[in-house]
Structure formats: structure tokens, C-alpha cells
Write a protein that holds these residues in place. Structure first.
Motif, PDB file in Angstrom:
ATOM      1  N   TYR A 168      21.521 -18.917  20.633  1.00 34.63           N
ATOM      2  CA  TYR A 168      22.353 -17.761  20.364  1.00 34.63           C
ATOM      3  C   TYR A 168      24.102 -17.651  21.744  1.00 34.63           C
ATOM      4  O   TYR A 168      25.188 -16.720  20.529  1.00 34.63           O
ATOM      5  N   PHE A 169      23.279 -18.914  22.382  1.00 40.70           N
ATOM      6  CA  PHE A 169      25.211 -18.589  22.716  1.00 40.70           C
ATOM      7  C   PHE A 169      25.706 -19.560  22.707  1.00 40.70           C
ATOM      8  O   PHE A 169      27.027 -19.306  23.428  1.00 40.70           O
ATOM      9  N   GLU A 170      24.988 -20.668  22.513  1.00 37.88           N
ATOM     10  CA  GLU A 170      26.314 -21.693  21.374  1.00 37.88           C
ATOM     11  C   GLU A 170      27.301 -20.859  20.407  1.00 37.88           C
ATOM     12  O   GLU A 170      28.191 -21.730  19.935  1.00 37.88           O
ATOM     13  N   GLY A 171      26.625 -20.010  19.316  1.00 38.50           N
ATOM     14  CA  GLY A 171      26.988 -19.243  18.700  1.00 38.50           C
ATOM     15  C   GLY A 171      28.415 -17.973  19.177  1.00 38.50           C
ATOM     16  O   GLY A 171      29.052 -17.799  18.659  1.00 38.50           O
ATOM     17  N   LEU A 172      28.064 -17.959  20.470  1.00 43.58           N
ATOM     18  CA  LEU A 172      28.893 -16.722  21.023  1.00 43.58           C
ATOM     19  C   LEU A 172      30.602 -17.996  21.135  1.00 43.58           C
ATOM     20  O   LEU A 172      31.429 -18.692  20.971  1.00 43.58           O
ATOM     21  N   GLN A 173      31.686 -17.082  20.487  1.00 47.25           N
ATOM     22  CA  GLN A 173      32.678 -17.063  20.123  1.00 47.25           C
ATOM     23  C   GLN A 173      33.779 -17.421  21.125  1.00 47.25           C
ATOM     24  O   GLN A 173      33.934 -16.082  21.747  1.00 47.25           O
ATOM     25  N   PRO A 174      34.699 -18.687  21.865  1.00 47.11           N
ATOM     26  CA  PRO A 174      35.654 -18.324  22.881  1.00 47.11           C
ATOM     27  C   PRO A 174      37.165 -17.198  22.076  1.00 47.11           C
ATOM     28  O   PRO A 174      37.128 -16.912  21.227  1.00 47.11           O
ATOM     29  N   GLY A 175      37.719 -17.012  23.774  1.00 47.19           N
ATOM     30  CA  GLY A 175      38.830 -16.348  23.255  1.00 47.19           C
ATOM     31  C   GLY A 175      40.392 -17.167  23.135  1.00 47.19           C
ATOM     32  O   GLY A 175      39.734 -18.533  23.532  1.00 47.19           O
ATOM     33  N   GLU A 176      40.921 -16.774  23.313  1.00 50.64           N
ATOM     34  CA  GLU A 176      42.581 -17.319  23.078  1.00 50.64           C
ATOM     35  C   GLU A 176      42.535 -18.568  23.306  1.00 50.64           C
ATOM     36  O   GLU A 176      42.242 -18.474  24.967  1.00 50.64           O
ATOM     37  N   ASP A 177      42.999 -19.536  23.221  1.00 50.83           N
ATOM     38  CA  ASP A 177      42.737 -20.549  24.381  1.00 50.83           C
ATOM     39  C   ASP A 177      42.156 -20.823  24.955  1.00 50.83           C
ATOM     40  O   ASP A 177      42.609 -21.526  26.239  1.00 50.83           O
ATOM     41  N   GLY A 178      40.662 -21.354  24.588  1.00 50.91           N
ATOM     42  CA  GLY A 178      39.302 -21.518  24.962  1.00 50.91           C
ATOM     43  C   GLY A 178      39.388 -20.647  26.040  1.00 50.91           C
ATOM     44  O   GLY A 178      38.365 -21.180  27.105  1.00 50.91           O
ATOM     45  N   ALA A 179      39.609 -19.074  26.718  1.00 45.87           N
ATOM     46  CA  ALA A 179      38.796 -18.823  27.658  1.00 45.87           C
ATOM     47  C   ALA A 179      37.456 -18.644  27.300  1.00 45.87           C
ATOM     48  O   ALA A 179      37.285 -18.367  26.118  1.00 45.87           O
ATOM     49  N   PRO A 180      36.948 -17.762  27.961  1.00 44.44           N
ATOM     50  CA  PRO A 180      35.470 -17.824  28.190  1.00 44.44           C
ATOM     51  C   PRO A 180      35.490 -17.158  27.339  1.00 44.44           C
ATOM     52  O   PRO A 180      35.773 -15.611  26.779  1.00 44.44           O
ATOM     53  N   ALA A 181      34.456 -16.723  26.133  1.00 46.47           N
ATOM     54  CA  ALA A 181      33.957 -15.540  25.693  1.00 46.47           C
ATOM     55  C   ALA A 181      33.547 -14.210  25.875  1.00 46.47           C
ATOM     56  O   ALA A 181      33.146 -13.892  27.457  1.00 46.47           O
ATOM     57  N   LYS A 182      34.519 -13.313  25.615  1.00 44.34           N
ATOM     58  CA  LYS A 182      34.123 -12.015  26.046  1.00 44.34           C
ATOM     59  C   LYS A 182      33.026 -10.765  24.984  1.00 44.34           C
ATOM     60  O   LYS A 182      33.684 -11.293  24.048  1.00 44.34           O
ATOM     61  N   LEU A 183      31.876 -10.816  25.806  1.00 50.42           N
ATOM     62  CA  LEU A 183      30.765  -9.718  25.213  1.00 50.42           C
ATOM     63  C   LEU A 183      31.260  -8.348  24.900  1.00 50.42           C
ATOM     64  O   LEU A 183      31.646  -8.425  26.270  1.00 50.42           O
ATOM     65  N   GLY A 184      31.227  -7.693  24.125  1.00 53.18           N
ATOM     66  CA  GLY A 184      31.467  -6.241  24.041  1.00 53.18           C
ATOM     67  C   GLY A 184      30.306  -5.655  24.293  1.00 53.18           C
ATOM     68  O   GLY A 184      28.753  -5.946  24.546  1.00 53.18           O
TER      69      GLY A 184
END
Length: 791
Positions: A168-184
Motif C-alpha cells: 500500500y505504501f509502496e504504491g503511493l505516488q511521489p510528488g514533483e521532483d521526487g517530493a514526498p507523496a501528499k495524501l489527500g
């Protein structure tokens, strides 16, 4: 054998001095050092320990009197017995100091895991009289005997490596330029108080229930009314799972034998306090409340999160409810004075402008959310304040709230930032706060566009079973539809339901909700029309409370109080009128402690609870005088004879413990109906299928009520989706029943002559055979129609 690693210990102190000297600011230095605080496993048999102890500097305690104390339990030691005498082998290791920071690296130490109990530790120091004192770790990962006892060194890396939701965590998509994924944001939320959610009352019990339901869904099993309570939600919000206060007057969970030698014998009790979760002491908040752990292992929280993340019809997000806006007064015994900025109505304000305290609190938050939460709900954000000496005013610390939202988590190698929700009613406690609060202070000040706050109908003062409630709140409802996209909505949560049980029954109660007070309360907070309004019309994210959806009892549950326990019972006494009838009281096993004290019937207890609140008020809570006056009542009151302050405290404890049992959802599941639970689930599925409903009302959308009112409040809502679907709702909120009428004729956009409307949802009283046309609506009834926009 426990040994100090001299080289590593000295390196820790050297690195600390370098950080203090080279960091850009005191706060930067403190944040860097806080990452290394507490007991951290660094390898097999190896660990590093860091403490911030300015009180030792102030007391001028020399280095030679400060030690890291390691306690190794004997083979018979267990975390699953109620009480035991346990023996520990004690080792004291010298430490390295760097100003107020204390460090020590250790070899030969055992870290705890799911299957192994680790060694315990604390910082200890000797005063000039030869007496020993302990400083407990505020960032501990495991506190099997609470925060007022040595902590257990715990292998968090092993716990994380074993979790079953890593994909589940490995499937979270990172943000732009490799920034941490942001959960909505989630689509909707189920709020759960763990100790009253299941018969087992633990996180492990709740995890088993989720896993059992998952198996039924996975294999196509029959879904029963009780199952539906947990279905259709995209997120679960746990009421705080942090360690809370302990018994004010004892017994303590860890008691030493007073021997300072190499062998320590202790009298240990398994923590068994009951609390709704908000009475924290700040220390130990990175750990899990041991009273919620069946096995004593913090892995239980990971197990629950993993069960929710791997649910077969889609992952369910997990939201932690964190309390950093205040500390109970017991926190003064757990932390040094630098953590506190003075008393408040809850206990103590926190010193947010002490940069080390600020950094430690953010680090505690980071470690706790690293258990795997997707979101964070911040309790009482309006209480995060600091004194501006230049302007001589109190200021809200919005910078700290932003820092909370900026903390980056890491689970299964994935870095992410959780979704944040703030409960903020500023300018509360200003007298006109209900009028002047915008409920948008944090939303408007934070950088992220997905920051949420509790909306105006979600706060405790909302009482939807008083006549005229819905029209009196019309101005807030207009705000909901116009700008509520980033609000949590719904009128049933732990605060509102508790407030409902405290309302004077002599007020203008909506008696159309039920024939008895218990029925009225149940229907007010599990109201089909209100749910329809929340899920089919309002923007934002709906939230329900498990106890409300199960029509279970609820209240202020806390059994630790000694000084004010009787006063709390008196304040909660009116809940007997709303939640307990003669039949419920008479059931075998119900209120067994109070019955054993002489309150054999509900009438016995009611008479006592009618007298007690008045005496608490007129005597200014003088227990001696209260007891004397109670003994003079004729005819004699049921209960212990004679009444004494001690006896009153016993009664108060029995009341709290009996009410805690009475509020357990498991005792109400057999009363749930098929139609009631099926309708609520259908509403949640309706919302999930239309994520656009979260947005504010747009051009062409309309929300109104039928005028003239003529004794009946009918709300109407018309919304249009981006795919051309139109949703029209009419809901009877309160008042007399209507005459026979066609709901589609109430609103010009629905009655446009184009037709095409179909009934999507109807409240249980209407029944499945209604397909449109004239109908009579009564209190709590409503209909939702849908169609594709004509043309």
C-alpha cells in the motif's frame, strides 16, 4: 552483559555539541537532536539513548551522579497478567553530557519485538542525600506500564519490516521532483473509540473484527446489520490511542521495592484505566496506550492499520487524533517545567516558543504517525498559543500548525505527508465564539489546499433534537453549502453525542423523534434525514461516530479522577435521563458495580443523582459537607451507609466503570435493523460514487427551504455534476407532517417539465416501493432523486 560503548557515547556527545554550535538556529539544532532522542536500536544488541534534562543542570547534579538505568526482566516476566511481582537485573551506566543533553550508547541490550519482551530503561540520578530519582523517556516507543514507569526499548524497524500493508505504501505516488507523496482527503470518515468499539476493547480485538469482516466480503458471505456499521467508509479516525493519565490516588502500575541494588523487585499491574483519549500528559505520545493493548505489544496498532489498508473492496485510510494543545496536570510529574507555559482549563498550556520543546513535540508526532497513519486530526488547534510580550497579547501559533502539517513520514521506504484536519473554533473560549468563529482560520492560513477543519455543525454545541435547531442554524448551513468543501461535516461525533446526553430534558425537545428520551437521542444522532443532508447535499467530508451509528450510549468516560471524580459524576448524572431506562438498568450484568453498592434499581440511582448535583453546586464541591447532607436526606438514599467522602469516590468510580461497560457497541448490535443499516450504507455508497459532491455549490446549484414554513422544515437541494448528472434532495428536518405533495414540485429546477427523475434513495420509513409522485413526509424522512440533465 550490559556494557557502555565508550567510543559511541562520546561521539554522540561530540555530535550534539557540533550541532548546537553550527545549526542555523536554536530550533534547527533542537529538531536535529530530537531525531536522536529516546531509545533507538542501532543494531543487534546495540542501542543509543538521548535525553534532554535541563532540570539536572538547574539542580547542579554532577556528571558522576547521572546514569542510564537498564532493567533486564527475569524469565517469568509477562505482559498479559493483571498483577505480578517481577524481578529485574539492574545496570547503571555512566553517561556523556553536552549542556542539557545526555547521551549513552549501549552494547548487550535486548530490544522488544512482537515475540520478545525487551529491556526497560530510564535516566536516573542521585541527589545529595543518596536518594535515587528517575527521568522517563518522553519519546519512548513502548510503555507497557504507562509513562510514569521505565520504558521498554523496542525494535521499531522489525515491527515495520513485518507489516503486511507494505505494498500500500509502496504504491503511493511521489510528488514533483521526487517530493514526498501528499495524501489527500477521504470521501468519508468513521470515528471510532477503541475501548467501546468491540467486546474485547483493544486494538487487537478491533483488528480481528476488521479482518473477520474482510473475510466475509472476500468470500461473498452474508453481510449483516452489524457488519454495515464498518462498511462504505473510506477512512477510519481513531480517537486518541496515546497513553493517558493514571489513577490520581493509585494504585500505580509500577512500584519499586525501594532497593537500590543490582536486583530490583517490583509490584506490577497491567494498565486498566478507561478514558475517552483526550486526557494526555504529552510524555509517551509516540507510544500506544498500554490499556488498549491485548498483548502489550505496539504491533497491535500496525496490525489494525494493515487490516484497514488491505480491505478487499479498497484500502481504508487511517486517521490519528492527536492532542498537543494541552496537558493534564499529571504532565507536571512526567516532564520538566520547561514543557509548560502555565495552567488552563484542561490542566497546562504547552510552551510552544521553547524551541527544544517545540522540536520534541514535532518529533513525537513524526514517530507516532510513522505507525502508518494516512491522516492526522489535531484536537483543539485554537489552544496552540503563545504570549507576545512585545504586544502583550496571546497569539495563535499558526506557524506551529503549519510545521505539524509539513512533517514528512516514512513507512516501507515511502516518504509521504498525511492529510491534515484541524479542530479550531477560535476565538473560543471568547463568549461570542459561536457567532464569531469562521471555522476557517487554519484553512486560510496554511499552504496546502487540502487542509480541512471541523465545520460549524460538527462542534459540540450542536443539539439537533431541540425544536427550531435547523432553522436557527440556517446561516451556518448557508456557509456550509457555499464554502464547506474543506470542512468535516455531520452532527454525530464524540463531542456532539456527549453534549446531547447533557441537555436538560425540560428544554424544547423534538418529541416527534421518538416516544422515549432514549429513542429521541438515538434518532437525533442517527437521523436518516440528517444523513441524507450530509451525504447527498453538503460539500466537504462527512464523518459519523460508531456509537451514534450503532445507537449505543456514550459519555465522558474517565475513571482516573480522585479529587474531582464525584463532581464529574454529578455533571454527567443527567445522562441517566437520556440513556438508561428501567429495563436497561435491570439487565443482568448491567451496572453491576452500582448495584453492589446498594443501587439495586434505576429509581434508587436516579434519586441519588437528583440530589447530588445540587449539593455539589451549593457547597462549592465540599465533599465533607456533601456527605453530611446526603446522610440527612429522608427517606434515606440508597447506597453506602453512612455516606463519607471516601464512599462518594467509590460510587463515582463505579459510575464511570459501569457507564464505560454500558457504552460498548457490542451490547447494541442485536438491536440494529436491516433497513436502518442498509439505508446508511447506501448513502455512503452514493457519496463515494459521486466525489464531485465534495465541492462547494456552483452556478446553477441551489439549496433552500420551503416557505412559508407553516410548522414544517423542508430542506431542498439541487446539484449538478460534471458528467451531467443532477441530484435533487428533499428532507423533512423537523415539525409537523406534510400534506400529500409531489417533492419534485417544490423546486423550479426539478419541476421543469423535462422529467427523467428516478428515486435513488429514500429513508427507511418510506419503503422500497416508492417510485415518485405524491407523498406525506414526517420528521426524519427524505428522498433523493437523480437524472441526467435534459438536453
Amino acid at each position: 552483559m550490559i556494557l557502555r560503548d565508550d567510543e559511541a557515547s562520546e561521539a554522540l556527545a561530540t555530535r550534539c555539541r557540533e550541532t548546537l554550535a553550527s545549526a542555523g538556529s536554536s530550533f534547527d539544532a533542537a529538531r536535529a537532536l530530537a531525531r536522536r532522542m529516546g531509545g533507538l536500536v542501532t543494531g543487534p544488541g546495540k542501542a543509543e539513548f538521548g535525553f534532554w534534562a535541563p532540570e539536572l543542570l538547574e539542580a547542579r547534579v554532577p556528571d558522576g551522579d547521572i546514569f542510564l538505568e537498564i532493567l533486564q526482566p527475569d524469565a517469568q516476566f509477562s505482559l498479559t497478567v493483571s498483577r505480578q511481582n517481577a524481578r529485574f537485573r539492574r545496570t547503571r551506566l555512566p553517561v556523556e553530557r553536552a549542556d542539557a543533553w545526555i547521551w549513552c550508547a549501549v552494547d548487550g541490550i535486548r530490544a522488544g519485538t512482537r515475540d520478545v519482551i525487551g529491556d526497560f530503561y530510564a535516566l536516573t540520578w542521585r541527589d545529595g542525600e543518596g536518594e535515587w530519582h528517575r527521568i522517563f523517556d518522553p519519546l519512548a516507543a513502548s510503555v507497557p506500564f504507562g509513562v510514569f514507569a521505565p520504558a521498554e526499548l523496542y525494535d521499531l524497524a522489525a515491527m515495520q519490516a513485518a507489516r503486511s500493508d507494505k505494498p500500500y505504501f509502496e504504491g503511493l505516488q511521489p510528488g514533483e521532483d521526487g517530493a514526498p507523496a501528499k495524501l489527500g482527503p477521504a470521501v468519508n470518515i468513521l470515528q471510532i473509540h477503541t475501548p467501546t468499539a468491540t467486546a474485547g476493547r483493544t486494538l487487537a480485538s478491533l483488528a480481528r473484527q476488521v479482518e473477520h469482516l474482510a473475510d466475509r466480503v472476500r468470500h461473498g458471505g452474508t453481510i449483516e446489520p452489524a457488519d454495515r456499521l464498518f462498511m462504505g467508509y473510506e477512512a477510519v479516525q481513531l480517537l486518541p490511542v496515546e497513553p493517558t493519565t493514571v489513577y490520581e490516588a493509585g494504585p500505580a502500575f509500577w512500584v519499586d521495592d525501594g532497593d537500590y541494588g543490582e536486583v530490583l523487585t517490583t509490584d506490577l499491574r497491567r494498565p486498566d484505566t478507561t478514558n475517552w483519549g483526550y486526557d494526555v500528559v504529552i510524555s509517551g505520545m509516540a507510544a500506544v496506550n498500554p490499556a488498549l493493548l491485548e498483548s502489550g505489544r505496539p504491533d497491535e496498532l500496525v496490525d489494525l492499520i494493515a487490516a484497514l489498508h488491505t480491505f478487499p473492496d479498497g484500502p481504508k485510510k487511517v486517521i490519528f487524533d492527536v492532542v498537543f494543545g494541552h496537558s493534564d496536570n499529571q504532565g507536571l510529574e512526567a516532564l520538566n517545567r520547561h514543557y509548560f507555559a502555565g495552567p488552563n482549563m484542561y490542566g497546562q498550556n504547552l510552551s510552544y516558543r521553547n524551541w527544544t520543546v517545540r522540536a520534541i513535540m514535532l518529533e513525537i508526532q513524526r514517530r507516532k504517525v510513522d505507525f502508518g497513519a494516512d491522516g492526522v486530526r489535531v484536537d483543539g488547534a485554537q489552544d496552540f498559543k503563545w504570549w507576545d510580550a512585545d504586544e502583550e497579547v496571546m497569539r495563535h501559533d499558526d506557524e506551529y500548525l503549519q510545521e505539524m502539517a509539513d512533517v514528512v513520514q516514512e513507512v516501507a521506504g515511502t516518504r509521504y505527508r498525511p492529510w491534515f484536519i484541524f479542530e479550531d473554533g477560535r476565538p473560543w473560549p471568547q463568549e461570542d465564539w459561536e457567532l464569531s468563529s469562521t471555522y476557517r482560520a487554519v484553512i486560510d492560513n496554511q499552504r496546502d489546499d487540502d487542509v480541512f477543519q471541523w465545520g460549524p455543525l460538527t462542534f459540540a454545541h450542536n443539539t439537533p433534537f431541540l425544536y427550531t435547531f435547523w432553522l436557527s442554524k440556517w446561516w451556518r448551513i448557508r456557509e456550509m453549502v457555499e464554502r464547506g468543501s474543506n470542512w468535516i461535516s455531520g452532527t454525530a461525533n464524540h463531542d456532539t453525542l456527549r453534549r446531547g446526553t447533557q441537555i436538560n430534558p425540560k428544554l424544547n425537545i423534538n418529541t416527534r423523534l421518538g416516544e422515549t428520551r432514549m429513542d429521541i437521542l438515538d434518532h437525533a444522532y442517527d437521523n436518516p434525514a440528517v444523513q441524507m443532508l450530509t451525504y447527498a447535499a453538503f460539500p466537504g467530508v462527512p464523518m459519523d461516530f460508531l456509537n451514534a451509528m450503532a445507537r449505543a450510549s456514550w459519555g465522558f468516560i474517565r475513571n482516573q479522577d480522585d479529587k474531582y471524580g464525584v463532581k464529574i459524576m454529578a455533571e454527567e448524572a443527567i445522562s441517566l435521563e437520556w440513556q438508561v431506562d428501567d429495563y436497561a438498568y435491570s439487565l443482568p450484568g448491567a451496572f453491576s458495580r452500582l448495584k453492589a453498592l446498594g443501587y439495586e434499581t434505576r429509581d434508587d440511582l436516579e434519586r441519588f443523582l437528583h440530589v447530588l448535583p445540587a449539593l455539589v453546586e451549593v457547597t462549592d464541591y465540599d465533599l465533607d459537607v456533601i456527605a453530611t447532607l446526603l446522610n440527612s436526606v429522608e427517606p434515606r438514599l440508597a447506597g453506602p451507609s453512612p455516606f463519607t467522602p471516601a464512599a462518594l469516590k467509590v460510587i463515582a468510580r463505579a459510575w464511570m466503570d459501569d457507564m464505560h461497560d454500558y457504552c460498548n457497541v457490542a451490547g447494541y448490535l442485536d438491536r440494529l435493523t436491516e433497513r436502518q443499516t442498509a439505508f446508511a450504507l447506501a448513502l455512503r455508497e452514493f457519496r463515494t460514487a459521486r466525489p464531485w459532491l465534495r465541492g462547494n455549490f456552483a452556478w446553477g446549484d441551489q439549496f433552500s427551504y420551503v416557505q412559508p414554513v407553516d410548522g414544517t422544515v423542508l430542506f431542498t437541494s439541487f446539484r449538478q455534476g460534471p458528467d451531467g448528472e443532477q441530484v435533487y434532495m428533499v428532507a423533512h428536518m423537523e415539525g409537523a407532517e406534510t400534506e400529500d405533495f409531489d417533492p419534485l414540485n417544490l423546486h423550479h429546477q426539478a419541476a421543469d417539465g423535462q422529467g427523467g427523475w428516478t428515486v435513488a434513495l429514500a429513508t427507511p420509513q418510506i419503503g422500497p416501493d416508492y417510485e415518485g409522485g405524491p407523498i406525506v413526509l414526517r420528521d426524519s424522512m427524505g428522498v433523493v432523486f437523480t437524472r441526467t440533465a435534459p438536453g
